[in-house]
Design a protein around this motif. Sequence first.
Motif, PDB file in Angstrom:
ATOM      1  N   LEU A 180      57.407  66.734 -53.275  1.00 16.78           N
ATOM      2  CA  LEU A 180      56.246  65.847 -53.160  1.00 16.78           C
ATOM      3  C   LEU A 180      55.347  65.942 -54.382  1.00 16.78           C
ATOM      4  O   LEU A 180      54.781  64.936 -54.837  1.00 16.78           O
ATOM      5  N   TRP A 227      54.728  62.711 -56.739  1.00 21.69           N
ATOM      6  CA  TRP A 227      53.385  62.143 -56.837  1.00 21.69           C
ATOM      7  C   TRP A 227      52.864  62.120 -58.274  1.00 21.69           C
ATOM      8  O   TRP A 227      52.364  61.102 -58.745  1.00 21.69           O
ATOM      9  N   ALA A 233      60.882  60.562 -51.542  1.00 22.51           N
ATOM     10  CA  ALA A 233      59.423  60.520 -51.722  1.00 22.51           C
ATOM     11  C   ALA A 233      59.039  59.608 -52.884  1.00 22.51           C
ATOM     12  O   ALA A 233      58.023  58.898 -52.819  1.00 22.51           O
ATOM     13  N   LEU A 234      59.838  59.614 -53.943  1.00 24.37           N
ATOM     14  CA  LEU A 234      59.548  58.768 -55.096  1.00 24.37           C
ATOM     15  C   LEU A 234      59.661  57.293 -54.737  1.00 24.37           C
ATOM     16  O   LEU A 234      58.830  56.469 -55.155  1.00 24.37           O
ATOM     17  N   GLU A 276      59.188  56.097 -51.762  1.00 22.33           N
ATOM     18  CA  GLU A 276      58.063  55.827 -50.873  1.00 22.33           C
ATOM     19  C   GLU A 276      56.767  55.671 -51.659  1.00 22.33           C
ATOM     20  O   GLU A 276      55.929  54.824 -51.348  1.00 22.33           O
ATOM     21  N   ARG A 277      56.608  56.508 -52.685  1.00 23.89           N
ATOM     22  CA  ARG A 277      55.369  56.487 -53.475  1.00 23.89           C
ATOM     23  C   ARG A 277      55.166  55.159 -54.200  1.00 23.89           C
ATOM     24  O   ARG A 277      54.032  54.752 -54.462  1.00 23.89           O
ATOM     25  N   ASN A 278      56.246  54.490 -54.534  1.00 22.95           N
ATOM     26  CA  ASN A 278      56.154  53.238 -55.297  1.00 22.95           C
ATOM     27  C   ASN A 278      56.012  52.000 -54.417  1.00 22.95           C
ATOM     28  O   ASN A 278      56.009  50.878 -54.924  1.00 22.95           O
ATOM     29  N   ILE A 321      51.112  52.400 -50.630  1.00 24.49           N
ATOM     30  CA  ILE A 321      50.588  53.578 -51.316  1.00 24.49           C
ATOM     31  C   ILE A 321      49.602  53.147 -52.403  1.00 24.49           C
ATOM     32  O   ILE A 321      48.532  53.754 -52.570  1.00 24.49           O
ATOM     33  N   ARG A 367      45.568  54.052 -52.717  1.00 23.82           N
ATOM     34  CA  ARG A 367      44.943  54.613 -53.933  1.00 23.82           C
ATOM     35  C   ARG A 367      43.761  53.754 -54.375  1.00 23.82           C
ATOM     36  O   ARG A 367      42.746  54.271 -54.837  1.00 23.82           O
ATOM     37  N   GLY A 424      44.984  61.799 -53.481  1.00 22.40           N
ATOM     38  CA  GLY A 424      46.441  61.867 -53.523  1.00 22.40           C
ATOM     39  C   GLY A 424      47.020  62.828 -52.505  1.00 22.40           C
ATOM     40  O   GLY A 424      48.055  62.552 -51.898  1.00 22.40           O
ATOM     41  N   THR A 429      49.640  61.823 -49.610  1.00 27.63           N
ATOM     42  CA  THR A 429      50.935  62.500 -49.541  1.00 27.63           C
ATOM     43  C   THR A 429      51.194  63.073 -48.150  1.00 27.63           C
ATOM     44  O   THR A 429      52.278  62.902 -47.582  1.00 27.63           O
ATOM     45  N   ILE A 437      53.216  59.773 -47.009  1.00 23.07           N
ATOM     46  CA  ILE A 437      54.542  60.016 -47.600  1.00 23.07           C
ATOM     47  C   ILE A 437      55.330  61.038 -46.792  1.00 23.07           C
ATOM     48  O   ILE A 437      56.511  60.827 -46.490  1.00 23.07           O
TER      49      ILE A 437
END
Length: 290
Positions: free
Chosen positions: A110, A114, A173-174, A176-178, A182, A186, A192, A196, A200
């Motif tokens: 994570l 992130w 996770a990557l 999901e982060r994009n 998300i 932000r 963050g 997370t 995430i």
Amino acid sequence: MPQSLVKPSSRISVVAGRAHRRLGTLGMVCVTIIAVIVLTTLLAPLIAPYGPYEGSVADRHLAPGVNHLLGTDQSGRDVLSRVIWGARSSLLGPLIVIVVTAVLATAIALTAAWYGGRVDSFLGRVLDVLFAFPNILLAILAIAIFGPSLLTASLALAIGYVPYSARVIRSVALRERNLPYIAAARMQGIYGFVITVRHILPNVWPQILTGMTINFGYAMIELAALSFLGLGVQPPNADWGLMVSSGQSSLLQGYPEQSVAAGLAIVVTVAAFGYIGERLGGRRAAGRVR
């Protein structure tokens, strides 16, 4: 119908139906086997007919019978009781491995997903270094330094499992982060760490759970191998891997009960966890496919 008005029995039926569709009939059999093994382990003092260290030289190598369903070992100890008590260390070790692995691998994955950039690159290099060391080798090195014990072997194996799990969790996770939600979080000024943990992590949790399930079987095999070599659980403690090792001499003398019983327990347990893990996500979820 409101959720609060649904009977508990109906809820259980719904959950059981979903589990059956996901795992299949054989998968549900494996779940039942694991449940029985865990329950037997917890109730060992009540279920085991004898104590794990209770034996007599006069009763050594007794054939299976009414008093000793699986016979006795070279020290006159009841094999069935040893198998039941041995499940404790045989399950505890892999449990330590997968829990420590999940915590470390999730934290690393994570963080890398992130922050990205240099942080991701640095953590990736660290994982690459760990990839160079086989799990058993790390365990043997740790045992050589700290001495043989179940805890030492389990922690060393957990460190060796981290890169396998971390790289898979990071990829999920990557992705999901994009996702847009998300970015929206932000823009609202949410920290963050909160994003997370709150968003995430729940979405990568199924991947973590699947990896833990299939890694349990790998860990059990490797810990049993270490105990077999005398580097894990030490005698006279009851442990399946140690029982296979201790029963070698008896096996050559024509008394296979101890080694066969312990070996069969390992095979059945590993097969059950392995099949469930394969149904949930397969080897890729554990990072075992390179």
